[in-house]
Design a protein around this motif. Structure first.
Motif, PDB file in Angstrom:
ATOM      1  N   ILE A 164      43.184  38.170  40.026  1.00 44.01           N
ATOM      2  CA  ILE A 164      43.272  38.285  41.483  1.00 44.01           C
ATOM      3  C   ILE A 164      42.551  37.125  42.154  1.00 44.01           C
ATOM      4  CG2 ILE A 164      42.522  39.643  43.468  1.00 44.01           C
ATOM      5  CD1 ILE A 164      43.061  42.163  41.797  1.00 44.01           C
ATOM      6  N   HIS A 165      41.339  36.816  41.692  1.00 44.35           N
ATOM      7  CA  HIS A 165      40.565  35.782  42.386  1.00 44.35           C
ATOM      8  C   HIS A 165      41.005  34.364  42.016  1.00 44.35           C
ATOM      9  CE1 HIS A 165      38.189  38.556  44.532  1.00 44.35           C
ATOM     10  NE2 HIS A 165      37.596  39.064  43.471  1.00 44.35           N
ATOM     11  N   THR A 166      41.611  34.185  40.851  1.00 49.14           N
ATOM     12  CA  THR A 166      42.205  32.872  40.570  1.00 49.14           C
ATOM     13  C   THR A 166      43.334  32.609  41.556  1.00 49.14           C
ATOM     14  OG1 THR A 166      41.615  32.967  38.211  1.00 49.14           O
ATOM     15  CG2 THR A 166      43.335  31.424  38.844  1.00 49.14           C
ATOM     16  N   LEU A 205      44.832  42.936  25.366  1.00 50.54           N
ATOM     17  CA  LEU A 205      43.857  42.569  26.385  1.00 50.54           C
ATOM     18  C   LEU A 205      43.129  41.272  26.037  1.00 50.54           C
ATOM     19  CD1 LEU A 205      42.531  43.114  29.061  1.00 50.54           C
ATOM     20  CD2 LEU A 205      40.945  44.676  27.932  1.00 50.54           C
ATOM     21  N   PRO A 206      42.640  41.080  24.808  1.00 57.48           N
ATOM     22  CA  PRO A 206      42.028  39.786  24.491  1.00 57.48           C
ATOM     23  C   PRO A 206      42.976  38.612  24.724  1.00 57.48           C
ATOM     24  CG  PRO A 206      41.463  41.387  22.812  1.00 57.48           C
ATOM     25  CD  PRO A 206      42.504  42.030  23.692  1.00 57.48           C
ATOM     26  N   THR A 207      44.244  38.802  24.420  1.00 54.99           N
ATOM     27  CA  THR A 207      45.224  37.736  24.651  1.00 54.99           C
ATOM     28  C   THR A 207      45.377  37.454  26.139  1.00 54.99           C
ATOM     29  OG1 THR A 207      46.432  38.313  22.632  1.00 54.99           O
ATOM     30  CG2 THR A 207      47.628  37.058  24.297  1.00 54.99           C
ATOM     31  N   ALA A 208      45.433  38.513  26.945  1.00 51.58           N
ATOM     32  CA  ALA A 208      45.567  38.356  28.393  1.00 51.58           C
ATOM     33  C   ALA A 208      44.336  37.681  28.989  1.00 51.58           C
ATOM     34  CB  ALA A 208      45.794  39.714  29.049  1.00 51.58           C
ATOM     35  N   LEU A 209      43.149  38.077  28.523  1.00 50.61           N
ATOM     36  CA  LEU A 209      41.928  37.459  29.026  1.00 50.61           C
ATOM     37  C   LEU A 209      41.860  35.988  28.647  1.00 50.61           C
ATOM     38  CD1 LEU A 209      39.194  40.179  28.351  1.00 50.61           C
ATOM     39  CD2 LEU A 209      40.422  39.703  30.468  1.00 50.61           C
ATOM     40  N   ALA A 210      42.237  35.682  27.424  1.00 47.80           N
ATOM     41  CA  ALA A 210      42.205  34.286  26.979  1.00 47.80           C
ATOM     42  C   ALA A 210      43.139  33.422  27.820  1.00 47.80           C
ATOM     43  CB  ALA A 210      42.587  34.200  25.501  1.00 47.80           C
ATOM     44  N   ALA A 211      44.315  33.952  28.152  1.00 52.65           N
ATOM     45  CA  ALA A 211      45.268  33.192  28.960  1.00 52.65           C
ATOM     46  C   ALA A 211      44.722  32.959  30.363  1.00 52.65           C
ATOM     47  CB  ALA A 211      46.604  33.930  29.029  1.00 52.65           C
ATOM     48  N   GLY A 212      44.145  33.987  30.966  1.00 51.92           N
ATOM     49  CA  GLY A 212      43.602  33.855  32.309  1.00 51.92           C
ATOM     50  C   GLY A 212      42.415  32.915  32.368  1.00 51.92           C
ATOM     51  N   GLN A 213      41.530  33.018  31.376  1.00 54.73           N
ATOM     52  CA  GLN A 213      40.362  32.143  31.327  1.00 54.73           C
ATOM     53  C   GLN A 213      40.769  30.698  31.129  1.00 54.73           C
ATOM     54  OE1 GLN A 213      37.829  35.877  29.514  1.00 54.73           O
ATOM     55  NE2 GLN A 213      38.509  34.265  28.154  1.00 54.73           N
ATOM     56  N   SER A 214      41.740  30.461  30.257  1.00 57.89           N
ATOM     57  CA  SER A 214      42.232  29.105  30.034  1.00 57.89           C
ATOM     58  C   SER A 214      42.860  28.537  31.299  1.00 57.89           C
ATOM     59  CB  SER A 214      43.251  29.115  28.888  1.00 57.89           C
ATOM     60  OG  SER A 214      43.798  27.826  28.691  1.00 57.89           O
ATOM     61  N   GLY A 272      36.562  45.517  30.370  1.00 59.38           N
ATOM     62  CA  GLY A 272      37.512  44.446  30.060  1.00 59.38           C
ATOM     63  C   GLY A 272      38.670  44.403  31.041  1.00 59.38           C
ATOM     64  N   LEU A 273      39.171  45.572  31.404  1.00 61.48           N
ATOM     65  CA  LEU A 273      40.248  45.623  32.390  1.00 61.48           C
ATOM     66  C   LEU A 273      39.754  45.165  33.761  1.00 61.48           C
ATOM     67  CD1 LEU A 273      41.954  48.987  31.369  1.00 61.48           C
ATOM     68  CD2 LEU A 273      42.920  46.690  31.102  1.00 61.48           C
ATOM     69  N   ALA A 274      38.496  45.476  34.085  1.00 56.90           N
ATOM     70  CA  ALA A 274      37.927  45.025  35.356  1.00 56.90           C
ATOM     71  C   ALA A 274      37.873  43.498  35.400  1.00 56.90           C
ATOM     72  CB  ALA A 274      36.542  45.617  35.557  1.00 56.90           C
ATOM     73  N   TRP A 275      37.440  42.878  34.299  1.00 56.99           N
ATOM     74  CA  TRP A 275      37.393  41.420  34.259  1.00 56.99           C
ATOM     75  C   TRP A 275      38.803  40.825  34.368  1.00 56.99           C
ATOM     76  CZ3 TRP A 275      35.760  37.170  35.643  1.00 56.99           C
ATOM     77  CH2 TRP A 275      35.974  35.962  34.974  1.00 56.99           C
ATOM     78  N   TRP A 276      39.769  41.471  33.750  1.00 58.95           N
ATOM     79  CA  TRP A 276      41.154  41.005  33.849  1.00 58.95           C
ATOM     80  C   TRP A 276      41.608  41.015  35.304  1.00 58.95           C
ATOM     81  CZ3 TRP A 276      46.016  44.175  32.205  1.00 58.95           C
ATOM     82  CH2 TRP A 276      47.117  43.319  32.048  1.00 58.95           C
TER      83      TRP A 276
END
Length: 235
Positions: free
Chosen positions: A146-148, A13-22, A137-141
């Protein structure tokens, strides 16, 4: 094929969040006032609305993480849904010189908050749905990806990663309307899931398009089904 399992979550999950945020951050330099005022697939929302919402929900869920790590609980939004909606209405009109840096600053805070969550922290309680940091964390993912795509800045639902699609389909399975037993089959991956009960309804398509439909977004390629019933409410 699975989404992010509990065993995988501490690293995946941290890896997925980092990719999406980047990814979201990389889209900001190309913004203009004209782009911000442009429409999105969400009725009544411009890109300014979508990006302002990402700014707000990112900060709201990040503070769930910050407070959870202190052993404290805090509401997702000060003032609840009404305050959240008012912030979007006030913020979406900002010129690009204000909105883009504000979103970048929010992403700084978001990244710092979630990167501080350690492997043993995911079961800490939060106010978000009276759940755990895993739920937040899953909610933020979900919100992030989705919104990106909703912002329509060059990243679409067809680019959603497979683990996200599997997670979305499972999370949104409650939207399958009563009276139907829907079997989702991906045509581009080894994936089949059945949800609901009643009249059998096979629905086939690319994994990303199956997830997009359940998320209330228009599939980029048509799904194969005798009908596509009206979905229930978001869980």
């Amino acid at each position: 094929m699975t989404g992010i399992s509990p065993a995988e979550l501490p690293t995946a999950l941290p890896t997925a969040l980092a990719a999406g945020q980047s990814r979201l951050r990389s889209l900001l330099p190309g913004l203009t006032d004209g782009i911000l005022r442009g429409p999105t697939p969400l009725p009544g929302w411009t890109r300014g609305h979508v990006l302002t919402h990402l700014e707000g929900v990112g900060l709201a869920l990040a503070r769930q993480a910050r407070y959870a790590l202190r052993g404290k609980l805090i509401e997702v939004y000060d003032g609840g849904r009404a305050a959240r909606d008012a912030a979007i209405e006030a913020g979406h009109r900002r010129p690009v010189q204000q909105l883009a840096p504000a979103l970048a600053d929010a992403l700084d805070e978001v990244e710092a908050s979630w990167s501080a969550v350690g492997p043993d922290d995911w079961d800490r309680p939060v106010r978000y749905r009276d759940g755990t940091l895993r739920d937040a964390g899953l909610a933020w993912w979900r919100e992030l990806e989705i919104h990106t795509a909703d912002a329509d800045l060059g990243y679409g639902t067809h680019e959603w990663p497979a683990p996200l699609c599997v997670h979305l389909i499972g999370f949104l399975a409650s939207r399958v309307p009563a009276g139907y037993e829907v079997t989702f089959t991906a045509t581009d991956a080894e994936f089949t899931r059945t949800y609901g009960s009643g009249t059998p309804l096979p629905v086939a398509g690319r994994l990303t398009d199956l997830a997009a439909w359940l998320a209330g977004r228009h599939p980029e390629l048509p799904l194969t089904a005798t009908e596509l019933p009206r979905l229930g409410t978001w869980p």
